[in-house]
Motif scaffolding. Structure first.
Motif, short mmCIF file in Angstrom:
data_model
loop_
_atom_site.label_atom_id
_atom_site.label_comp_id
_atom_site.label_asym_id
_atom_site.label_seq_id
_atom_site.Cartn_x
_atom_site.Cartn_y
_atom_site.Cartn_z
N ASN A 152 -7.51 -9.64 0.44
CA ASN A 152 -6.54 -9.24 1.45
C ASN A 152 -7.09 -9.49 2.85
O ASN A 152 -8.01 -8.80 3.30
N GLU A 163 0.83 -1.20 0.00
CA GLU A 163 0.00 0.00 0.00
C GLU A 163 0.87 1.26 0.00
O GLU A 163 1.80 1.40 0.78
N GLU A 200 -2.20 -2.53 -5.20
CA GLU A 200 -2.53 -2.08 -3.86
C GLU A 200 -4.00 -2.40 -3.62
O GLU A 200 -4.80 -2.42 -4.56
N PHE A 201 -4.36 -2.65 -2.36
CA PHE A 201 -5.74 -3.08 -2.13
C PHE A 201 -6.74 -1.98 -2.47
O PHE A 201 -6.50 -0.79 -2.27
N LEU A 213 -10.12 -5.56 -0.54
CA LEU A 213 -10.11 -5.63 0.91
C LEU A 213 -11.47 -5.19 1.44
O LEU A 213 -12.01 -4.18 1.01
N CYS A 227 -3.62 -7.16 5.86
CA CYS A 227 -3.20 -5.78 6.14
C CYS A 227 -3.24 -5.50 7.65
O CYS A 227 -4.28 -5.69 8.29
N LYS A 255 -4.47 -13.63 0.50
CA LYS A 255 -3.24 -13.30 1.24
C LYS A 255 -3.59 -13.13 2.71
O LYS A 255 -4.51 -12.38 3.05
N GLY A 259 -8.96 -6.46 6.49
CA GLY A 259 -7.58 -6.89 6.62
C GLY A 259 -7.38 -7.97 7.66
O GLY A 259 -8.18 -8.89 7.82
N HIS A 275 2.09 -14.38 4.76
CA HIS A 275 3.15 -13.54 5.33
C HIS A 275 3.51 -14.13 6.69
O HIS A 275 2.63 -14.31 7.53
N ASP A 291 -7.57 -11.17 -5.94
CA ASP A 291 -6.91 -11.52 -4.68
C ASP A 291 -7.67 -10.87 -3.53
O ASP A 291 -8.10 -9.71 -3.64
N GLN A 304 -6.39 -6.63 -6.13
CA GLN A 304 -6.61 -7.09 -4.76
C GLN A 304 -7.74 -6.27 -4.12
O GLN A 304 -7.75 -5.05 -4.20
N ARG A 315 -10.28 -0.77 -1.34
CA ARG A 315 -11.16 -0.91 -0.17
C ARG A 315 -12.62 -0.97 -0.61
O ARG A 315 -13.12 -0.08 -1.29
#
Length: 314
Positions: free
Chosen positions: A95, A9, A32-33, A70, A98, A139, A109, A168, A93, A68, A35
């Motif tokens: 998320n 991000e 980048e996600f 979110l 986050c 993710k 997230g 992660h 994808d 991605q 929203r």
């Protein structure tokens, strides 16, 4: 070996994706996600986050880009996932990793890692909405404050229909504090049938080899490591094939800084280059001593032209 570029991000926009895929041998980029909170977003939002949609969902060098999303509302995420696919995203994808406080306060997230059932509902709803041929990736982190739900969450995501899972190797509480727990990624992977992509603390070829040994994952996602060493992906690919590899040199990096300048002059507002070049040099200086001096030389400058002039004098 699959190599993915992380959706950092405020960093990995289309300009940086263009730059890093020129040298990184990446197989996939994530945006980048975006929203998703209360509605189906207009098409212009997707194009803003992913201009590559205008060119078949690929960077200028042909690397696929996946949008991605979110959020916490299954139906809204599904609606927006359908739109992303219709516009040309190379899959979708989700998320769930986050760690940002503002994101987690609004129930997006990593906070969702505390609710296995909610994860499963979101993934299954999105899976049912998008075409069966569209790749659905997810993710996550190892957990919120602990790893207690790590295996349950991963299995729920798999059973709900995800095609792959990036992990992660830290909890939300750990933020970005080293080290990433590659062994725990491997423990989760041993329960799954879908591909698992390891993420976290891969700074060089030796780290990749250690991560591969400890996690059992051939596939990895690079974030800060690629910013610090833009040809790191290329190095990993060559090393995995038993070929010689070497760090990108400072003269080569200066050429990339020039390319960065030309890109931003064509596509960005005034002030973008000055802010982003300092951000990037802040990472490059951790791997190139020349970048430290360059950062110090330009850190107080505001004019794009002055910054590029000073960089070229070095």
């Amino acid at each position: 070996m699959q190599l993915h570029l992380a959706p950092m991000e405020g960093v990995m926009d289309d300009v940086m994706r263009d730059l890093l895929t020129r040298h990184g041998d990446f197989d996939l980029c994530l945006t980048e996600f975006i929203r998703i909170s209360d509605r189906l977003l207009p098409r212009r939002v997707f194009y803003r986050y992913c201009p590559e949609l205008h060119w078949g969902g690929k960077t200028p060098n042909g690397t696929p880009v996946r949008i991605q999303l979110l959020g916490q509302h299954p139906e809204l995420l599904a609606e927006n996932a359908v739109r992303a696919i219709e516009l040309g995203s190379q899959g979708v994808d989700l998320n769930f990793g986050c760690p940002a406080k503002t994101v987690n306060k609004s129930q997006g997230g990593a906070v969702l890692l505390q609710s296995t059932k909610q994860l499963e509902t979101i993934v299954s709803t999105v899976r049912a909405a998008i075409p069966a041929s569209s790749h659905l990736s997810v993710k996550i982190r190892l957990g919120w404050e602990s790893c207690d739900l790590a295996e349950d969450n991963a299995l729920a995501i798999q059973n709900a229909g995800a095609d792959s899972l990036t992990i992660h190797g830290r909890t939300k509480a750990q933020g970005y504090q080293p080290p990433a727990d590659w062994r725990r990624i491997g423990k989760i992977r041993s329960h799954l049938k879908i591909p698992v992509i390891a993420n976290g603390d891969i700074w060089n070829v030796e780290d990749y080899r250690a991560c591969r040994t400890e996690s059992g994952c051939d596939d990895v996602m690079l974030g800060r490591g690629a910013l610090r060493m833009p040809n790191l992906g290329q190095q990993l690919k060559r090393a995995s094939e038993g070929q010689p590899h070497q760090n990108i040199s400072w003269p080569e990096l200066k050429s990339e800084l020039g390319y960065f300048y030309r890109l931003t002059m064509r596509s960005r507002n005034k002030g973008y280059f000055a802010n982003r070049i300092k951000q990037w040099l802040g990472q490059l200086r951790l791997s190139h001593i020349e970048a430290e001096q360059a950062f110090q030389n330009v850190r107080t400058l505001k004019s794009d032209q002055e910054i590029i002039r000073v960089l070229w004098q070095q």
